[in-house]
Motif scaffolding. Sequence first.
Motif, PDB file in Angstrom:
ATOM      1  N   GLY A 191       0.777  -1.233   0.000  1.00 39.03           N
ATOM      2  CA  GLY A 191       0.000   0.000   0.000  1.00 39.03           C
ATOM      3  C   GLY A 191       0.804   1.275   0.000  1.00 39.03           C
ATOM      4  N   HIS A 192       2.132   1.167  -0.156  1.00 39.86           N
ATOM      5  CA  HIS A 192       2.977   2.361  -0.116  1.00 39.86           C
ATOM      6  C   HIS A 192       3.969   2.348  -1.281  1.00 39.86           C
ATOM      7  CE1 HIS A 192       1.581   3.476   3.891  1.00 39.86           C
ATOM      8  NE2 HIS A 192       1.689   2.193   4.215  1.00 39.86           N
ATOM      9  N   LEU A 193       4.234   3.540  -1.825  1.00 38.90           N
ATOM     10  CA  LEU A 193       5.306   3.683  -2.794  1.00 38.90           C
ATOM     11  C   LEU A 193       6.624   3.838  -2.063  1.00 38.90           C
ATOM     12  CD1 LEU A 193       4.039   6.032  -5.649  1.00 38.90           C
ATOM     13  CD2 LEU A 193       4.859   3.687  -5.877  1.00 38.90           C
ATOM     14  N   MET A 194       7.633   3.079  -2.492  1.00 31.99           N
ATOM     15  CA  MET A 194       8.937   3.116  -1.843  1.00 31.99           C
ATOM     16  C   MET A 194      10.026   3.272  -2.892  1.00 31.99           C
ATOM     17  SD  MET A 194       8.521   0.081   0.995  1.00 31.99           S
ATOM     18  CE  MET A 194       7.126   0.053   2.121  1.00 31.99           C
ATOM     19  N   LEU A 195      11.059   4.020  -2.554  1.00 32.31           N
ATOM     20  CA  LEU A 195      12.215   4.179  -3.424  1.00 32.31           C
ATOM     21  C   LEU A 195      13.164   3.013  -3.207  1.00 32.31           C
ATOM     22  CD1 LEU A 195      13.960   5.948  -5.350  1.00 32.31           C
ATOM     23  CD2 LEU A 195      14.933   7.007  -3.292  1.00 32.31           C
ATOM     24  N   SER A 196      13.516   2.316  -4.293  1.00 27.81           N
ATOM     25  CA  SER A 196      14.436   1.182  -4.153  1.00 27.81           C
ATOM     26  C   SER A 196      15.779   1.434  -4.834  1.00 27.81           C
ATOM     27  CB  SER A 196      13.800  -0.098  -4.719  1.00 27.81           C
ATOM     28  OG  SER A 196      13.414   0.068  -6.075  1.00 27.81           O
ATOM     29  N   VAL A 197      15.808   2.277  -5.882  1.00 27.92           N
ATOM     30  CA  VAL A 197      17.057   2.602  -6.584  1.00 27.92           C
ATOM     31  C   VAL A 197      16.981   4.068  -6.985  1.00 27.92           C
ATOM     32  CG1 VAL A 197      18.498   2.173  -8.612  1.00 27.92           C
ATOM     33  CG2 VAL A 197      17.367   0.256  -7.474  1.00 27.92           C
ATOM     34  N   TYR A 198      18.109   4.782  -6.815  1.00 25.11           N
ATOM     35  CA  TYR A 198      18.145   6.185  -7.207  1.00 25.11           C
ATOM     36  C   TYR A 198      19.378   6.462  -8.071  1.00 25.11           C
ATOM     37  CZ  TYR A 198      19.286  11.155  -6.769  1.00 25.11           C
ATOM     38  OH  TYR A 198      19.650  12.463  -7.038  1.00 25.11           O
ATOM     39  N   ASN A 199      19.165   6.995  -9.280  1.00 25.79           N
ATOM     40  CA  ASN A 199      20.240   7.601 -10.073  1.00 25.79           C
ATOM     41  C   ASN A 199      21.355   6.618 -10.431  1.00 25.79           C
ATOM     42  OD1 ASN A 199      21.393   9.874 -11.332  1.00 25.79           O
ATOM     43  ND2 ASN A 199      22.576  10.419  -9.507  1.00 25.79           N
ATOM     44  N   ALA A 200      20.999   5.384 -10.735  1.00 23.53           N
ATOM     45  CA  ALA A 200      22.013   4.365 -11.038  1.00 23.53           C
ATOM     46  C   ALA A 200      22.403   4.410 -12.514  1.00 23.53           C
ATOM     47  CB  ALA A 200      21.472   2.981 -10.690  1.00 23.53           C
ATOM     48  N   VAL A 201      23.684   4.217 -12.783  1.00 21.54           N
ATOM     49  CA  VAL A 201      24.178   4.172 -14.164  1.00 21.54           C
ATOM     50  C   VAL A 201      25.112   2.971 -14.348  1.00 21.54           C
ATOM     51  CG1 VAL A 201      23.895   6.600 -14.801  1.00 21.54           C
ATOM     52  CG2 VAL A 201      25.928   5.894 -13.518  1.00 21.54           C
ATOM     53  N   PRO A 202      24.626   1.756 -14.117  1.00 26.12           N
ATOM     54  CA  PRO A 202      25.501   0.576 -14.252  1.00 26.12           C
ATOM     55  C   PRO A 202      26.044   0.403 -15.659  1.00 26.12           C
ATOM     56  CG  PRO A 202      23.192  -0.067 -14.100  1.00 26.12           C
ATOM     57  CD  PRO A 202      23.255   1.380 -13.762  1.00 26.12           C
ATOM     58  N   HIS A 203      25.332   0.901 -16.654  1.00 24.63           N
ATOM     59  CA  HIS A 203      25.780   0.789 -18.047  1.00 24.63           C
ATOM     60  C   HIS A 203      26.933   1.740 -18.360  1.00 24.63           C
ATOM     61  CE1 HIS A 203      22.858   3.966 -17.645  1.00 24.63           C
ATOM     62  NE2 HIS A 203      23.139   4.443 -18.836  1.00 24.63           N
ATOM     63  N   LEU A 204      27.243   2.648 -17.430  1.00 21.60           N
ATOM     64  CA  LEU A 204      28.344   3.597 -17.605  1.00 21.60           C
ATOM     65  C   LEU A 204      29.427   3.406 -16.550  1.00 21.60           C
ATOM     66  CD1 LEU A 204      26.240   6.846 -18.264  1.00 21.60           C
ATOM     67  CD2 LEU A 204      27.071   5.172 -19.936  1.00 21.60           C
ATOM     68  N   ALA A 205      29.430   2.249 -15.900  1.00 25.91           N
ATOM     69  CA  ALA A 205      30.353   2.027 -14.780  1.00 25.91           C
ATOM     70  C   ALA A 205      31.751   1.616 -15.215  1.00 25.91           C
ATOM     71  CB  ALA A 205      29.776   0.966 -13.843  1.00 25.91           C
ATOM     72  N   ALA A 206      31.892   1.032 -16.394  1.00 24.49           N
ATOM     73  CA  ALA A 206      33.216   0.590 -16.854  1.00 24.49           C
ATOM     74  C   ALA A 206      34.142   1.791 -16.992  1.00 24.49           C
ATOM     75  CB  ALA A 206      33.094  -0.133 -18.186  1.00 24.49           C
ATOM     76  N   PRO A 207      35.439   1.621 -16.688  1.00 25.25           N
ATOM     77  CA  PRO A 207      36.372   2.755 -16.735  1.00 25.25           C
ATOM     78  C   PRO A 207      36.348   3.520 -18.048  1.00 25.25           C
ATOM     79  CG  PRO A 207      37.416   0.863 -15.702  1.00 25.25           C
ATOM     80  CD  PRO A 207      36.088   0.385 -16.204  1.00 25.25           C
ATOM     81  N   GLU A 208      36.176   2.815 -19.160  1.00 26.48           N
ATOM     82  CA  GLU A 208      36.190   3.494 -20.457  1.00 26.48           C
ATOM     83  C   GLU A 208      34.894   4.268 -20.736  1.00 26.48           C
ATOM     84  OE1 GLU A 208      34.915  -0.819 -21.237  1.00 26.48           O
ATOM     85  OE2 GLU A 208      36.314   0.273 -19.931  1.00 26.48           O
ATOM     86  N   ARG A 209      33.905   4.132 -19.846  1.00 26.15           N
ATOM     87  CA  ARG A 209      32.646   4.867 -20.036  1.00 26.15           C
ATOM     88  C   ARG A 209      32.391   5.922 -18.965  1.00 26.15           C
ATOM     89  NH1 ARG A 209      28.248   0.167 -21.835  1.00 26.15           N
ATOM     90  NH2 ARG A 209      29.431  -0.606 -23.641  1.00 26.15           N
ATOM     91  N   VAL A 210      33.279   6.064 -18.024  1.00 22.60           N
ATOM     92  CA  VAL A 210      33.076   7.032 -16.942  1.00 22.60           C
ATOM     93  C   VAL A 210      32.885   8.444 -17.516  1.00 22.60           C
ATOM     94  CG1 VAL A 210      34.192   8.158 -14.980  1.00 22.60           C
ATOM     95  CG2 VAL A 210      34.231   5.675 -15.177  1.00 22.60           C
ATOM     96  N   PHE A 211      33.552   8.748 -18.610  1.00 22.15           N
ATOM     97  CA  PHE A 211      33.416  10.072 -19.233  1.00 22.15           C
ATOM     98  C   PHE A 211      31.978  10.370 -19.609  1.00 22.15           C
ATOM     99  CE2 PHE A 211      33.317   7.440 -22.964  1.00 22.15           C
ATOM    100  CZ  PHE A 211      32.567   8.153 -23.876  1.00 22.15           C
ATOM    101  N   ALA A 212      31.166   9.323 -19.807  1.00 24.46           N
ATOM    102  CA  ALA A 212      29.788   9.476 -20.254  1.00 24.46           C
ATOM    103  C   ALA A 212      28.802   9.682 -19.112  1.00 24.46           C
ATOM    104  CB  ALA A 212      29.361   8.263 -21.075  1.00 24.46           C
ATOM    105  N   GLN A 213      29.290   9.793 -17.890  1.00 23.08           N
ATOM    106  CA  GLN A 213      28.406  10.053 -16.751  1.00 23.08           C
ATOM    107  C   GLN A 213      28.178  11.564 -16.657  1.00 23.08           C
ATOM    108  OE1 GLN A 213      29.495   8.088 -13.093  1.00 23.08           O
ATOM    109  NE2 GLN A 213      30.056   6.193 -14.136  1.00 23.08           N
ATOM    110  N   THR A 214      27.187  12.032 -17.394  1.00 21.39           N
ATOM    111  CA  THR A 214      26.918  13.464 -17.498  1.00 21.39           C
ATOM    112  C   THR A 214      25.657  13.839 -16.715  1.00 21.39           C
ATOM    113  OG1 THR A 214      25.649  13.126 -19.526  1.00 21.39           O
ATOM    114  CG2 THR A 214      28.010  13.597 -19.752  1.00 21.39           C
ATOM    115  N   TYR A 215      25.590  15.134 -16.392  1.00 18.65           N
ATOM    116  CA  TYR A 215      24.445  15.670 -15.637  1.00 18.65           C
ATOM    117  C   TYR A 215      23.629  16.655 -16.476  1.00 18.65           C
ATOM    118  CZ  TYR A 215      26.969  13.711 -11.682  1.00 18.65           C
ATOM    119  OH  TYR A 215      27.605  12.845 -10.829  1.00 18.65           O
ATOM    120  N   ILE A 216      24.268  17.305 -17.448  1.00 15.72           N
ATOM    121  CA  ILE A 216      23.559  18.254 -18.305  1.00 15.72           C
ATOM    122  C   ILE A 216      23.916  17.969 -19.762  1.00 15.72           C
ATOM    123  CG2 ILE A 216      23.429  20.061 -16.564  1.00 15.72           C
ATOM    124  CD1 ILE A 216      25.802  21.411 -17.954  1.00 15.72           C
TER     125      ILE A 216
END
Length: 216
Positions: A191-216
């Motif tokens: 009966g309640h909405l709950m937050l289970s994951v926030y702002n995850a980017v597992p597809h950008l976690a590899a070292p060669e993709r860290v540059f792609a972790q953008t905010y704007i």
Amino acid sequence: MTHITLIRHGQANTHATTAEDYDRLSDLGQQQAVWLGEYLRATKAEFDHVWAGDMSRHRATARGMGHEAPQIDARLNEFDYFTIARLAELEKDLPAPQSSEEFARNIPQLMEFWRDDAFPDAPERFADFEDRAQGAVDDILSTGGRALVVTSGGLISMVLRQVLRLDIPEMTRLMFLLRNSSLTEIEYVHGHLMLSVYNAVPHLAAPERVFAQTYI
């Protein structure tokens, strides 16, 4: 159990000064969407329903992820930040931010002005934005199962405001931190909405993709 995965769109036009100019993915934004789709398929993530806002960047992100025909709902669209920021500058002497640091300082005040109906000419009232976000989530929940929703940072932050009962400063801090193509997950449990994951980017976690972790 009903589960909603909220996706912030890929990186858009970072040099835009209007909502219209902002509403297209950069080359990196397209790649972020492709990588996210590949990650979800590799991890065998399955969704009963796929939704997207009615903005170009929402549709393009969904397509990049491999979803050519999501259910479109304009209630999932972003609020018109650029117009509201101009009104705040003209009517409240709140300078338009020129850097991410200035944005972080100014956005709470901007949102509080908007919440308090300080801009009669705003294209949308804060309360109406709040209502449409709630209505969209309620309708998605009513379908049951697992839903994938491609939308924008402001809408996701508004949903988190409602789920976590946040005031404006806390809401805007979450908004500021949302990465492009990130996953935020909420679940309807007992009966309640709950937050289970926030702002995850597992597809950008590899070292060669860290540059792609953008905010704007």
